[in-house]
Design a protein around this motif. Structure first.
Motif, PDB file in Angstrom:
ATOM      1  N   HIS A  21       7.703  -6.008   3.003  1.00 32.20           N
ATOM      2  CA  HIS A  21       7.339  -4.945   3.953  1.00 32.20           C
ATOM      3  C   HIS A  21       8.483  -4.764   4.939  1.00 32.20           C
ATOM      4  O   HIS A  21       9.275  -5.679   5.143  1.00 32.20           O
ATOM      5  CB  HIS A  21       6.055  -5.349   4.694  1.00 32.20           C
ATOM      6  CG  HIS A  21       5.260  -4.192   5.203  1.00 32.20           C
ATOM      7  ND1 HIS A  21       5.571  -3.531   6.362  1.00 32.20           N
ATOM      8  CD2 HIS A  21       4.167  -3.576   4.703  1.00 32.20           C
ATOM      9  CE1 HIS A  21       4.693  -2.549   6.541  1.00 32.20           C
ATOM     10  NE2 HIS A  21       3.826  -2.553   5.553  1.00 32.20           N
TER      11      HIS A  21
ATOM     12  N   GLU B 107      -4.830   0.915   3.677  1.00 37.46           N
ATOM     13  CA  GLU B 107      -4.335  -0.192   4.517  1.00 37.46           C
ATOM     14  C   GLU B 107      -4.252   0.230   5.972  1.00 37.46           C
ATOM     15  O   GLU B 107      -4.555  -0.528   6.877  1.00 37.46           O
ATOM     16  CB  GLU B 107      -2.952  -0.659   4.023  1.00 37.46           C
ATOM     17  CG  GLU B 107      -2.468  -1.942   4.681  1.00 37.46           C
ATOM     18  CD  GLU B 107      -1.713  -1.759   5.992  1.00 37.46           C
ATOM     19  OE1 GLU B 107      -1.491  -2.756   6.684  1.00 37.46           O
ATOM     20  OE2 GLU B 107      -1.359  -0.622   6.342  1.00 37.46           O
TER      21      GLU B 107
ATOM     22  N   ASP C 152       6.872   2.260   5.087  1.00 33.24           N
ATOM     23  CA  ASP C 152       5.756   1.373   5.431  1.00 33.24           C
ATOM     24  C   ASP C 152       4.795   1.300   4.252  1.00 33.24           C
ATOM     25  O   ASP C 152       4.126   2.292   3.948  1.00 33.24           O
ATOM     26  CB  ASP C 152       5.057   1.910   6.684  1.00 33.24           C
ATOM     27  CG  ASP C 152       3.834   1.091   7.089  1.00 33.24           C
ATOM     28  OD1 ASP C 152       3.454   0.159   6.348  1.00 33.24           O
ATOM     29  OD2 ASP C 152       3.254   1.402   8.140  1.00 33.24           O
ATOM     30  N   GLY C 153       4.728   0.158   3.600  1.00 34.18           N
ATOM     31  CA  GLY C 153       3.854  -0.003   2.437  1.00 34.18           C
ATOM     32  C   GLY C 153       4.522   0.454   1.151  1.00 34.18           C
ATOM     33  O   GLY C 153       4.587  -0.293   0.167  1.00 34.18           O
TER      34      GLY C 153
ATOM     35  N   HIS D 230       0.852  -1.201   0.000  1.00 30.10           N
ATOM     36  CA  HIS D 230       0.000   0.000   0.000  1.00 30.10           C
ATOM     37  C   HIS D 230       0.882   1.242   0.000  1.00 30.10           C
ATOM     38  O   HIS D 230       2.027   1.196   0.459  1.00 30.10           O
ATOM     39  CB  HIS D 230      -0.878   0.018   1.259  1.00 30.10           C
ATOM     40  CG  HIS D 230      -0.085   0.044   2.544  1.00 30.10           C
ATOM     41  ND1 HIS D 230       0.174   1.212   3.230  1.00 30.10           N
ATOM     42  CD2 HIS D 230       0.539  -0.934   3.252  1.00 30.10           C
ATOM     43  CE1 HIS D 230       0.903   0.932   4.308  1.00 30.10           C
ATOM     44  NE2 HIS D 230       1.145  -0.361   4.342  1.00 30.10           N
TER      45      HIS D 230
HETATM   46 ZN   LIG Z   1       2.122  -1.281   5.982  1.00 29.21          ZN
END
Ligand SMILES: [Zn+2]
Length: 406
Positions: free
Chosen positions: A192, A128, A94-95, A83
């Motif tokens: 991730h 997300e 993050d994502g 995401h």
């Molecule tokens: Zn994430």
């Protein structure tokens, strides 16, 4: 066949380009789901995929996905994704890393004129982060797991989810149409950052994720008698806090003893005045593990302990552990071994899109270290080498699965 390699420089530049969107307002990255910056981020990913020859669409939930045909007939796509939405003042990886790394795999295949047997699908899941009521909104819509009335839930800023969706040109009543059937993907892989400190501490650069932990949450109320702290002798008290405190240590002890994580996360002392003996304590605790049996065992012991200490426990919520597909885990381990990449197994303590997608496809994840275990904050960091190593394993895993799966 010469193994196509990841263009690390390009991967890092793609991450930077994405993170210029949402660089304001406030510190860190601000691409909160369905905001103009978030929509622009997913538009950019779509543009990259179009340039690589993918046919790109945005579904009813705002998930952006692109598909590139494979060489064999009739195979379902192998999917990569993550995401690009963030929490407010979030971090750069993050994502975002997972989506950019998926694009890097496509760039590498394209540069080497390598075509997979399976179609390749890259998905940038919408919403997300838990900014739209619960998290995983896009991947839950795609896997047919939306709960009723989600549109009325409050978003991170108090406005209803339906209003956030409308702001992005989406109708909450239409989200269920994003649903895909079980078996519509051959497999799903997601890279991730770990968002914990286990890899960073252990010095192992890559983890294959055998599953995502189940979470059980409980509330316990301890009741005593509020009374004057100056005039009530010690032997005539019914102090709720004195009953509750040993239970906090019970939670910690059971976590250590059974080898799972157990946490008292909220704790309220009432009425909460320095001259009043506490009449009531309300606390909540959670336990997390990949092993349902361990969760049963820990839950039972802690409910018993709470009652023994005079508390009244009740369950608040429970989510089951989601096991990765053993076949996909083994392909990812083989990919690490072929690359000579040191790795270990590490369950995920946090929820991810892969958890939703497991309902319709076999899936597994890869983690790279997060420095100091920090995420959801501007300080979130993994080294460029770790990001590239993760993408290399993702690509090798994709090729491995393309060869192994029908
Ligand atoms: Zn994430």
């Amino acid at each position: 066949m010469k193994r196509p390699a990841i263009d690390g420089g390009r991967l890092l530049r793609d991450i930077e380009e994405l993170n210029r969107l949402g660089a304001e307002p406030g510190p860190g990255i601000n691409r909160v789901a369905y905001s103009p910056a978030d929509m622009a981020g997913r538009q950019l990913v779509g543009d990259w995929l179009r340039e690589l020859g993918f046919s790109v669409r945005q579904d009813e939930a705002g998930n952006v996905s692109g598909v590139l045909p494979g060489t064999a007939d009739g195979l379902p796509p192998l999917a990569l994704g993550s995401h690009t939405d963030t929490v407010p003042n979030g971090g750069p990886l993050d994502g975002t890393l997972g989506v950019a790394a998926a694009v890097a795999c496509a760039r590498s295949l394209s540069a080497g004129s390598t075509r997979l047997r399976h179609p390749l699908e890259i998905i940038d899941f919408a919403a997300e982060e838990a900014t739209m009521g619960g998290g995983l909104l896009g991947s839950r819509a795609l896997s047919g797991q939306l709960e009723k009335g989600f549109g009325d839930a409050a978003g991170w800023d108090g406005r209803p989810v339906s209003e956030h969706l409308a702001g992005a040109g989406l109708d909450w009543r239409g989200l269920a149409a994003a649903r895909r059937e079980p078996g519509s993907l051959a497999a799903y892989l997601e890279l991730h950052i770990e968002q914990g400190a286990i890899l960073d501490r252990s010095g192992v650069p890559v983890a294959v994720v055998p599953g995502i932990v189940g979470i059980r949450r409980y509330q316990v109320v301890f009741t005593g008698q509020a009374n004057h702290a100056g005039t009530t002798p010690m032997d005539q008290r019914d102090d709720a806090l004195v009953k509750a405190v040993p239970f906090v240590l019970d939670v910690e002890g059971v976590g250590r003893e059974l080898g799972l994580v157990a946490t008292v996360g909220t704790f309220a002392v009432l009425p909460g005045a320095s001259n009043v003996i506490p009449g009531r304590v309300e606390l909540s605790f959670e336990i997390r593990s990949l092993d349902d049996g361990l969760l049963d065992q820990a839950g039972k012991r802690l409910l018993g302990a709470a009652e023994e200490r005079g508390g009244e426990p009740r369950p608040i919520s429970a989510s089951a552990p989601v096991q990765s597909s053993p076949q996909v885990v083994s392909a990812l381990e083989a990919a690490c071994e072929n690359l000579g990449q040191a790795h270990r197994l590490l369950p995920s303590g946090a929820g991810h899109d892969a958890m939703s997608i497991a309902a319709i496809s076999q899936s597994a994840m890869l983690f790279i270290p997060s420095r100091g275990g920090i995420s959801h904050a501007p300080e979130e960091y993994s080294t460029p080498e770790q990001c590239v190593a993760g993408a290399e394993v993702l690509l090798a895993g994709l090729l491995e699965l393309d060869a192994r799966l029908d």
